[in-house]
Design an enzyme around this catalytic site. Structure first.
Site, PDB file in Angstrom:
ATOM      1  N   ASP A  21      -3.252  25.058  93.540  1.00  0.00           N
ATOM      2  CA  ASP A  21      -3.997  24.465  92.415  1.00  0.00           C
ATOM      3  C   ASP A  21      -3.295  24.641  91.075  1.00  0.00           C
ATOM      4  O   ASP A  21      -3.420  23.794  90.199  1.00  0.00           O
ATOM      5  CB  ASP A  21      -5.452  24.933  92.351  1.00  0.00           C
ATOM      6  CG  ASP A  21      -5.648  26.425  92.386  1.00  0.00           C
ATOM      7  OD1 ASP A  21      -4.710  27.138  92.771  1.00  0.00           O
ATOM      8  OD2 ASP A  21      -6.762  26.883  92.047  1.00  0.00           O
TER       9      ASP A  21
HETATM   10  C1  LAN Z   1      -5.577  34.946  90.744  1.00  0.00           C
HETATM   11  C2  LAN Z   1      -5.626  34.198  89.478  1.00  0.00           C
HETATM   12  C3  LAN Z   1      -5.610  32.718  89.587  1.00  0.00           C
HETATM   13  C4  LAN Z   1      -6.218  32.228  90.877  1.00  0.00           C
HETATM   14  C5  LAN Z   1      -6.573  30.733  90.866  1.00  0.00           C
HETATM   15  C6  LAN Z   1      -5.407  29.825  90.503  1.00  0.00           C
HETATM   16  C7  LAN Z   1      -7.667  30.475  89.819  1.00  0.00           C
HETATM   17  C8  LAN Z   1      -7.129  30.365  92.220  1.00  0.00           C
HETATM   18  O1  LAN Z   1      -7.600  29.058  92.249  1.00  0.00           O
HETATM   19  C9  LAN Z   1      -6.162  30.705  93.333  1.00  0.00           C
HETATM   20  C10 LAN Z   1      -5.858  32.195  93.350  1.00  0.00           C
HETATM   21  C11 LAN Z   1      -5.330  32.757  92.016  1.00  0.00           C
HETATM   22  C12 LAN Z   1      -3.872  32.386  91.883  1.00  0.00           C
HETATM   23  C13 LAN Z   1      -5.412  34.285  91.956  1.00  0.00           C
HETATM   24  C14 LAN Z   1      -5.224  35.087  93.180  1.00  0.00           C
HETATM   25  C15 LAN Z   1      -5.485  36.591  93.082  1.00  0.00           C
HETATM   26  C16 LAN Z   1      -5.098  37.178  91.742  1.00  0.00           C
HETATM   27  C17 LAN Z   1      -3.623  36.978  91.532  1.00  0.00           C
HETATM   28  C18 LAN Z   1      -5.893  36.401  90.673  1.00  0.00           C
HETATM   29  C19 LAN Z   1      -7.388  36.493  90.831  1.00  0.00           C
HETATM   30  C20 LAN Z   1      -5.552  37.199  89.438  1.00  0.00           C
HETATM   31  C21 LAN Z   1      -5.464  38.670  89.911  1.00  0.00           C
HETATM   32  C22 LAN Z   1      -5.469  38.640  91.452  1.00  0.00           C
HETATM   33  C23 LAN Z   1      -4.578  39.740  92.066  1.00  0.00           C
HETATM   34  C24 LAN Z   1      -4.797  39.772  93.554  1.00  0.00           C
HETATM   35  C25 LAN Z   1      -4.879  41.093  91.424  1.00  0.00           C
HETATM   36  C26 LAN Z   1      -4.240  42.277  92.068  1.00  0.00           C
HETATM   37  C27 LAN Z   1      -5.102  42.793  93.138  1.00  0.00           C
HETATM   38  C28 LAN Z   1      -4.786  42.906  94.425  1.00  0.00           C
HETATM   39  C29 LAN Z   1      -5.871  42.969  95.410  1.00  0.00           C
HETATM   40  C30 LAN Z   1      -3.393  42.956  94.886  1.00  0.00           C
END
Ligand code: LAN
Length: 719
Positions: free
Chosen positions: A449
């Site tokens: 996305d």
């Molecule tokens: C995010 C941020 C953006 C998010 C969107 C693009 C909004 C979504 O549609 C797809 C998944 C994604 C890219 C995403 C995945 C997981 C993230 C990277 C996060 C929520 C921001 C932080 C999180 C990450 C996993 C934090 C660290 C924690 C762990 C469990 C490793």
């Protein structure tokens, strides 16, 4: 969000000396020590805004119409654009990220600058739970051992005395929860690296799993990339079983963190000891059984030669992850873990220095102090939404917004990923050439996305008369190719990769504190964004050879989205809170293939769901509890962001009754401040069901978008 609590006598730095620097999308905060530096590098409006200092932006004429309100919003928000064209913001919420970064700094003997020490103490004091002084998994959660033990360690690392009231309260809460012995797995690992827990009390994280043939259904290559990369580094560290050498602070922490005397604890008996408050996903019997088998395997059976082969294999993967992301890594957990892994193995080296630098990409400074962001920024993502909001308002050609839009386009131009990762197949990476990441190009991960929103925004902007064409047809095509590799068999799109194993693997979820972390799932949000990007491409290139393929992909995606609808007409959101978020996306997908309130039972149900949740003041307000429980849960206040999502969804559905939509729009207009801004309300985002994360720019991007769509559909007036 919690308001500030009493902070005792904590010092503060001078906020007027902080600056946010951006270099090719890399955002880092700097503290200027001398007056000369301050004079040479003035503080920008964005710096001031993010630091909570007065921006002195003017009071604007009271908006009479939705588009006036959108203009006022843009007048304010445009001032927050960074010099390279993107928008930045705090991206906090999770409370285990600052510990990961600071523990890594500490274990690797890295110097923690004085200004960080001061501001981290302030942040943790400000974010301590107002009732018990502990910390939870995220800023709005109840205190847990994971949050409290690790943030307590951070406070001590950055120099707070154990006799400070903030430490005393936190320690009391930690002890009432059973002390650090009750930490979940990731906490146990981080404490072990510190020398404040023993590796024999950590459930097995064997690197040998990486040597299994790829066809094995639970091979780590099949896991969700975040969990996989964290597991990768942890398995290496687990196998090394190294810790920071014991010194005074370790000895002190061993006393402070535990209820019992440290030396009396038989850690091997506590692999499964986890405080009930910490558990979101309890161990299954299968996981417990596997852990017992692996414990015997690791201790008695696995030949040391095999262990060494596995360690070397894993280390190669760690190095590739570093090199393929310019040492930024996928996120703020695997970066610090890779940092420690490389330090334990190589000592001082180029790689270690690079990690020391890239950790800074995750640190964020605000009025409450310094925290760690969930990613190395939100650059591409929020910039894309702003562009789309402006276009929805019909302001694309307005000379007033020209410079802002050109800069935004330039930013997206520079941040598209241009080449495949090194050893792509060996490191199990998804195709990425042509993708837009969530944050910046160097990080190097495609997400379907973020790619699609980037693609759509570039197409929209380059279509505006007079806009430069910076991204070539070929590069746009590359991004389409990436998206086309990402559709799953059921029609849906996941996040970073194709789904590589079934949800059954969740039975081996060892993280305890998160749900849905083992594998990719199809998401209505990501699926919608992807097909909207693809459809925009077809609009721009109607005769493109990929057209038929894209139409086919879109059709299958919409079928998936229909199936994913909940019985009450909503969709469960995995990345925003919660049902209003996903319902906004899903209705957009349905709209794109011609479904409306009039002709589609799916749309009608969605509308009924949304209308049933509208509150007396015209707004919507969802609590983060919706994400945890899967049941729509009202927030005690209505929220501007939820309201924007809900009215966009109703308009997507082609709902003709103006009344409810207008009431939502009026709420958005009422909440706007005289200078055009909207104030921060409750937290907006989520991951892995249990952990919340802030998206502060949504209160600008989605409000502006909602106002624009409304004006187009119903006319630019409200009564
Ligand atoms: C995010 C941020 C953006 C998010 C969107 C693009 C909004 C979504 O549609 C797809 C998944 C994604 C890219 C995403 C995945 C997981 C993230 C990277 C996060 C929520 C921001 C932080 C999180 C990450 C996993 C934090 C660290 C924690 C762990 C469990 C490793």
């Amino acid at each position: 969000m919690y308001s500030k609590t009493v902070q005792g006598d904590l010092p503060t730095t001078e906020l007027a000396r902080w600056r946010l620097k951006t270099e090719d999308g890399r955002q880092t905060w700097h503290y200027l020590k001398t007056d000369e530096e301050v004079a040479a590098w003035p503080q920008s409006v964005a710096d001031k805004y993010h630091l909570g200092l007065p921006t002195d932006l003017p009071i604007l004429p009271t908006p009479g119409t939705p588009l006036d309100a959108a203009r006022n919003g843009l007048s304010f928000f445009s001032k927050l654009q960074l010099s390279e064209g993107q928008w930045a913001c705090e991206y906090g919420g999770p409370m285990f990220l600052l510990p990961a970064t600071m523990i890594a700094y500490f274990v690797t003997n890295s110097e923690i600058p004085e200004e960080w020490r001061i501001e981290i103490q302030r942040y943790l004091a400000a974010r301590a739970h107002p009732e018990d002084g502990g910390w939870g998994l995220h800023i709005e959660g109840e205190s847990t051992v994971f949050g409290t033990a690790l943030n307590y360690v951070v406070l001590r690392i950055v120099g707070m005395s154990p006799d400070h009231p903030v430490c005393i309260r936190a320690r009391k809460t930690l002890h009432s929860l059973g002390g650090a012995l009750q930490s979940p797995l990731w906490g146990k690992v981080m404490l072990s690296l510190m020398g404040c827990y023993r590796w024999e009390g950590v459930n097995p994280i064997p690197p040998e799993l990486w040597l299994l043939p790829n066809w094995v259904p639970f091979h780590p290559w099949r896991w969700w990339v975040h969990n996989r990369q964290v597991f990768l580094a942890m398995s290496y560290l687990y196998s090394l079983k190294k810790a920071r050498p014991v010194d005074d602070i370790t000895i002190a922490l061993r006393k402070e963190l535990y209820v019992e005397s440290y030396d009396s604890i038989d850690f091997s008996l506590h692999r499964n000891t986890v405080a009930p408050k910490d558990i979101y996903h309890p161990h299954t019997k299968a996981l417990d059984a596997l852990n017992e088998i692996l414990a015997v395997w690791g201790k008695w059976i696995c030949p040391s030669k095999l262990q060494e082969i596995a360690r070397n294999h894993v280390y190669k993967l760690i190095k590739l992850e570093d090199e393929n992301s310019d040492y930024c890594c996928l996120g703020p957990v695997n970066n610090p873990l890779n940092f420690v892994a490389r330090y334990f193995t190589e000592g001082e080296s180029h790689a270690v220095n690079m990690h020391r630098e890239t950790i800074k990409d995750f640190l964020w400074m605000k009025n409450e102090g310094m925290l760690a962001n969930g990613t190395d920024g939100v650059q591409c993502w929020d910039t894309s939404f702003l562009i789309q909001g402006v276009i929805e308002c019909g302001f694309g050609e307005d000379p007033q917004y020209r410079d802002m839009l050109i800069k935004a386009l330039q930013f997206l131009d520079t941040q598209q990923i241009r080449e495949e990762p090194k050893e792509k197949d060996f490191s199990y990476r998804q195709q990425r050439k042509g993708a837009w990441p969530f944050s910046k190009r160097a990080q190097g991960y495609t997400v379907c996305d973020t790619t699609a929103e980037g693609l759509k925004s570039v197409l929209l902007l380059q279509d505006v008369p007079g806009m430069p064409k910076l991204v070539s047809d070929e590069r746009l095509q590359d991004s389409v190719e990436v998206l086309l590799t990402m559709q799953n068999a059921n029609g849906g799109f996941a996040s970073y990769e194709l789904i590589r194993a079934g949800p059954w693997l969740e039975s081996l979820n060892a993280a305890e504190v998160f749900g849905r972390i083992m594998v990719e799932y199809p998401y209505p949000e990501c699926s919608t964004a992807t097909i909207m990007g693809l459809q925009q491409f077809v609009k721009t290139y109607p005769n493109h050879p990929r057209r038929t393929r894209i139409e086919n992909v879109v059709g299958r995606t919409v079928q998936y989205i229909k199936k994913a609808q909940e019985p009450d007409g909503s969709w469960y959101g995995s990345w925003g809170i919660c049902f209003t978020y996903a319902t906004m996306f899903a209705t957009e997908a349905l709209k794109s293939t011609g479904e409306t309130y009039e002709n589609s039972p799916t749309m009608r149900k969605a509308v009924e769901f949304l209308l049933s949740k509208q509150r007396d003041d015209g707004g919507w307000g969802e609590s983060y509890k919706s994400c945890e429980t899967g049941i729509y849960t009202e927030h005690k206040e209505t929220q501007v962001v939820n309201t924007a999502w809900a009215v966009i969804a109703l308009m997507n559905a082609g709902y003709k009754e103006r009344g409810p939509i207008e009431r939502g729009i009026k709420l958005i207009m009422r909440r706007q401040q005289p200078n055009g801004e909207w104030l921060q309300e409750a937290i907006e985002g989520v991951f892995n069901k249990s952990c919340m994360i802030s998206y502060p720019n949504y209160k600008f991007t989605f409000t502006i978008k909602a106002l624009g769509i409304y004006a187009r559909i119903f006319g630019n007036e409200v009564c």
